[in-house]
Design a protein around this motif. Structure first.
Motif, PDB file in Angstrom:
ATOM      1  N   ARG A 159      13.682 -40.732  -8.959  1.00  0.00           N
ATOM      2  CA  ARG A 159      14.982 -40.857  -8.321  1.00  0.00           C
ATOM      3  C   ARG A 159      16.065 -40.717  -9.383  1.00  0.00           C
ATOM      4  O   ARG A 159      15.928 -41.208 -10.492  1.00  0.00           O
ATOM      5  CB  ARG A 159      15.128 -42.219  -7.639  1.00  0.00           C
ATOM      6  N   ALA A 160      17.138 -40.052  -9.011  1.00  0.00           N
ATOM      7  CA  ALA A 160      18.306 -39.948  -9.873  1.00  0.00           C
ATOM      8  C   ALA A 160      19.524 -39.822  -8.970  1.00  0.00           C
ATOM      9  O   ALA A 160      19.588 -38.930  -8.137  1.00  0.00           O
ATOM     10  CB  ALA A 160      18.210 -38.745 -10.799  1.00  0.00           C
ATOM     11  N   ALA A 161      20.483 -40.742  -9.153  1.00  0.00           N
ATOM     12  CA  ALA A 161      21.730 -40.706  -8.387  1.00  0.00           C
ATOM     13  C   ALA A 161      21.479 -40.601  -6.882  1.00  0.00           C
ATOM     14  O   ALA A 161      22.171 -39.895  -6.168  1.00  0.00           O
ATOM     15  CB  ALA A 161      22.607 -39.542  -8.853  1.00  0.00           C
ATOM     16  N   ARG A 203      17.488 -39.596 -16.369  1.00  0.00           N
ATOM     17  CA  ARG A 203      17.819 -39.998 -15.008  1.00  0.00           C
ATOM     18  C   ARG A 203      19.081 -40.862 -15.018  1.00  0.00           C
ATOM     19  O   ARG A 203      19.070 -41.990 -15.492  1.00  0.00           O
ATOM     20  CB  ARG A 203      16.656 -40.776 -14.400  1.00  0.00           C
ATOM     21  N   ASP A 204      20.154 -40.309 -14.507  1.00  0.00           N
ATOM     22  CA  ASP A 204      21.423 -41.034 -14.459  1.00  0.00           C
ATOM     23  C   ASP A 204      21.524 -41.861 -13.190  1.00  0.00           C
ATOM     24  O   ASP A 204      21.175 -41.394 -12.106  1.00  0.00           O
ATOM     25  CB  ASP A 204      22.588 -40.039 -14.497  1.00  0.00           C
ATOM     26  N   ASP A 205      22.034 -43.071 -13.323  1.00  0.00           N
ATOM     27  CA  ASP A 205      22.319 -43.932 -12.181  1.00  0.00           C
ATOM     28  C   ASP A 205      23.809 -44.278 -12.234  1.00  0.00           C
ATOM     29  O   ASP A 205      24.265 -44.951 -13.166  1.00  0.00           O
ATOM     30  CB  ASP A 205      21.478 -45.207 -12.249  1.00  0.00           C
ATOM     31  N   GLU A 237      24.656 -47.958 -12.775  1.00  0.00           N
ATOM     32  CA  GLU A 237      24.377 -48.421 -14.137  1.00  0.00           C
ATOM     33  C   GLU A 237      25.457 -47.970 -15.102  1.00  0.00           C
ATOM     34  O   GLU A 237      25.862 -48.714 -16.015  1.00  0.00           O
ATOM     35  CB  GLU A 237      23.011 -47.907 -14.605  1.00  0.00           C
TER      36      GLU A 237
END
Length: 451
Positions: free
Chosen positions: A9-11, A402-404, A407
Motif C-alpha cells: 500500500r502507498a498513499a 512507500r509514501d504515506d 506520516e
C-alpha cells in the motif's frame, strides 16, 4: 491472477502483482471519473532518450484495430467521452513515460454497465492495453509520415523552451548542476538525435519497453478493486502480456555539493536576467531527512512568506520574482530570482545570505509555522485530485519508497528549528547560473555559455 489484493500500500493505493504488470488501485467514491495511468520506466540515457520520449506520442496516434486518430477518438467516445493522453518526464535518474485514460464512472452514466466482461471498466482497460501493446504499424515500423510529424512537433517543443526564459534558465542550470549524471539530460530528447529517428528505431524501442521496462498501472476513482484487477488481468492477457525479465534499474545518483561552486553564464536576447543558485544535499527521496528538506525549501523560497521572496523581492527590491524549487528525488534545490542584470552581485549576495541564515538556525517561529501550514494545505489539496494522487504514487514507486501522506504530515508537525538547521548544514552551493542579455545580443537566435 495470483495472490491477494494487499501486496503493498502507498498513499491509499492497493497493489496487486500480475505477471509482468503491477496494478495499483485507490478506490475513492469522491470522484466522478476514473483515472488510469499506465507508466513505464527506463534509465535516462543519451542514446535512448529521444526514441523513448517520442514513443508515447506515436502510441497515441492509433492501434491495429483503431488505425488512426478518428478511429481512436470514436472508441473513446464509445466510452462515454473518455480522454486519452500521453506524456514523458524524468524522475530521479529514470525516464518515465505514461498513457493516461480517464472515463466517467458507470453510476454517473445512465444505462451504462460498469462491471463484467462487457462493462465500462473492462472496455476501458482493454483499450488502454491495446494502445500500449498493439500500435498501428506500416511494414517494418511505425508509419513514416506519423514519425516525421511527431519528430517535428517534438523538435518544435524543444525550440520553444527558449521562449520562457525562467524555464530555460532552470533547465540549463540543471544541465550543469547534474553534468555527468542522467538527470542532466533532457526528458524530451535532443534535436539532432530526434531528426535521425525512423519508424524502425521507434519499433525497436517499443519492443524493448514491452520486453524489459518496469510497468505499472495506477487507477484512482469510484472503482471496486477486485473487479478492476480482474478486468485489467483479462485485458493484459488478451494483449499478450505475461511474465517478463524486467530490468533492475539503479537508484538515483545522490551526492553533496562540489568543493568549489561552478559558475556558468549564458546570454540570450532579453532585457532582464535570471539568476539560479543550484544547491545540493546528499538526501534522496527515501532518506529519513527528506521531510525536513521539504520544510527547508519551503522556508527558503517555496512560498510567498519565504526568505527569498521577502528579502530579495520585497525588502531589497532586487527581483521581480524570487522563489525556490525542490527536486525531491535528487536532493536538489534551485533558488531563483528574476533580476535587473546590473544588480546581479547584490542579488546573489542576499540570496546566499538566506542560505547562510538557514544553516545558522536563523529561522523565525512565524517562518516555521507558516511553512508547516502551507505544506500541509498543499498536500491535502493534492489528495483531492486523482492526477496528483497517481503522480505521487508513481514517484514513490520509481524511488522504491512507500509514501504515506499522514506520516509526512506528522513529520512536518513535529519538526522544530533544530531539525531544519541540521538539514541546512548539509545543503551547499554547487552551481551558479546566470542568464542575461549581455551586450550586442539583440536579434540573436541562440546563446552561449561559459563555465
Amino acid at each position: 491472477m495470483s495472490g491477494g489484493l494487499d501486496l503493498g500500500r502507498a498513499a491509499g493505493f492497493i497493489r496487486h502483482d500480475l505477471p509482468g504488470l503491477r496494478v495499483h488501485v485507490r478506490p475513492d467514491p469522491r470522484f466522478k471519473r476514473v483515472a488510469a495511468v499506465l507508466a513505464w520506466q527506463m534509465p535516462l540515457a543519451t542514446d535512448t532518450a529521444s526514441p523513448f520520449a517520442l514513443l508515447p506520442r506515436l502510441l497515441r496516434r492509433g492501434t491495429r484495430h483503431h488505425p488512426d486518430l478518428p478511429a481512436l477518438e470514436r472508441a473513446l467516445a464509445e466510452l462515454y467521452g473518455a480522454n486519452l493522453g500521453a506524456g514523458v518526464e524524468k524522475m530521479g535518474d529514470r525516464h518515465v513515460a505514461t498513457l493516461t485514460l480517464t472515463w466517467p464512472a458507470g453510476r454517473f452514466v445512465p444505462g451504462a454497465r460498469e462491471e463484467g466482461a462487457g462493462g465500462l471498466v473492462a472496455r476501458a482497460a482493454g483499450l488502454l492495453m491495446e494502445v500500449f501493446t498493439d500500435p498501428y504499424l506500416d511494414g517494418t515500423g511505425f508509419p513514416a509520415d506519423r514519425v516525421a510529424e511527431e519528430k517535428e512537433a517534438q523538435i518544435q517543443r524543444i525550440r520553444a523552451l527558449v521562449n520562457d526564459k525562467a524555464t530555460y534558465a532552470l533547465r540549463h542550470c540543471l544541465e550543469h548542476l547534474c553534468a555527468g549524471e542522467p538527470y542532466g539530460l533532457s526528458e524530451l530528447g535532443d534535436r539532432e538525435r530526434l531528426a535521425m529517428l525512423d519508424g524502425e528505431d521507434l519499433l525497436r524501442m517499443h519492443r524493448r519497453v514491452r520486453a524489459v521496462a518496469p510497468l505499472d498501472l495506477f487507477v484512482a476513482g469510484p472503482v471496486e478493486p477486485g473487479s478492476l484487477v480482474e478486468a485489467v488481468a483479462a485485458a493484459w492477457e488478451r494483449a499478450g502480456g505475461g511474465p517478463r525479465e524486467v530490468l533492475s534499474l539503479p537508484p538515483a545518483v545522490i551526492r553533496g555539493p562540489r568543493p568549489e561552486p561552478r559558475r556558468v553564464e549564458e546570454t540570450l536576447p532579453m532585457e532582464q536576467g535570471w539568476l539560479v543558485l543550484g544547491l545540493r544535499a546528499p538526501i534522496g527521496f527515501d532518506h529519513p531527512l527528506r521531510p525536513a528538506l521539504e520544510m527547508y525549501n519551503g522556508i527558503l523560497g517555496g512560498f510567498v512568506h519565504s526568505k527569498l521572496f521577502l528579502n530579495v523581492r520585497e525588502r531589497a527590491s532586487l527581483a521581480y520574482s524570487a522563489w525556490s524549487r525542490l527536486v525531491r528525488g535528487k536532493g536538489l534545490i534551485l533558488a531563483m530570482a528574476g533580476i535587473d542584470p546590473r544588480r546581479r552581485q547584490d542579488a546573489e549576495a542576499i540570496m546566499l545570505r538566506q542560505v547562510e541564515d538557514m544553516a545558522a538556525g536563523r529561522i523565525s517561529d512565524e517562518e516555521l509555522e507558516a511553512t508547516r501550514r502551507s505544506l500541509v494545505e498543499r498536500l491535502r489539496a493534492e489528495l483531492d485530485q486523482p492526477g496528483a494522487l497517481i503522480r505521487a504514487a508513481l514517484e514513490a514507486e520509481v524511488h522504491g519508497h512507500r509514501d504515506d501522506p499522514e506520516e509526512l504530515i506528522r513529520a512536518w508537525q513535529g519538526m522544530g528549528r533544530a531539525d531544519i538547521q541540521a538539514v541546512a548544514r548539509q545543503v551547499g552551493l554547487d552551481t551558479v547560473y546566470f542568464l542575461h542579455g549581455g551586450s550586442g545580443t539583440q536579434g540573436r537566435e541562440g546563446g552561449h555559455g561559459t563555465a
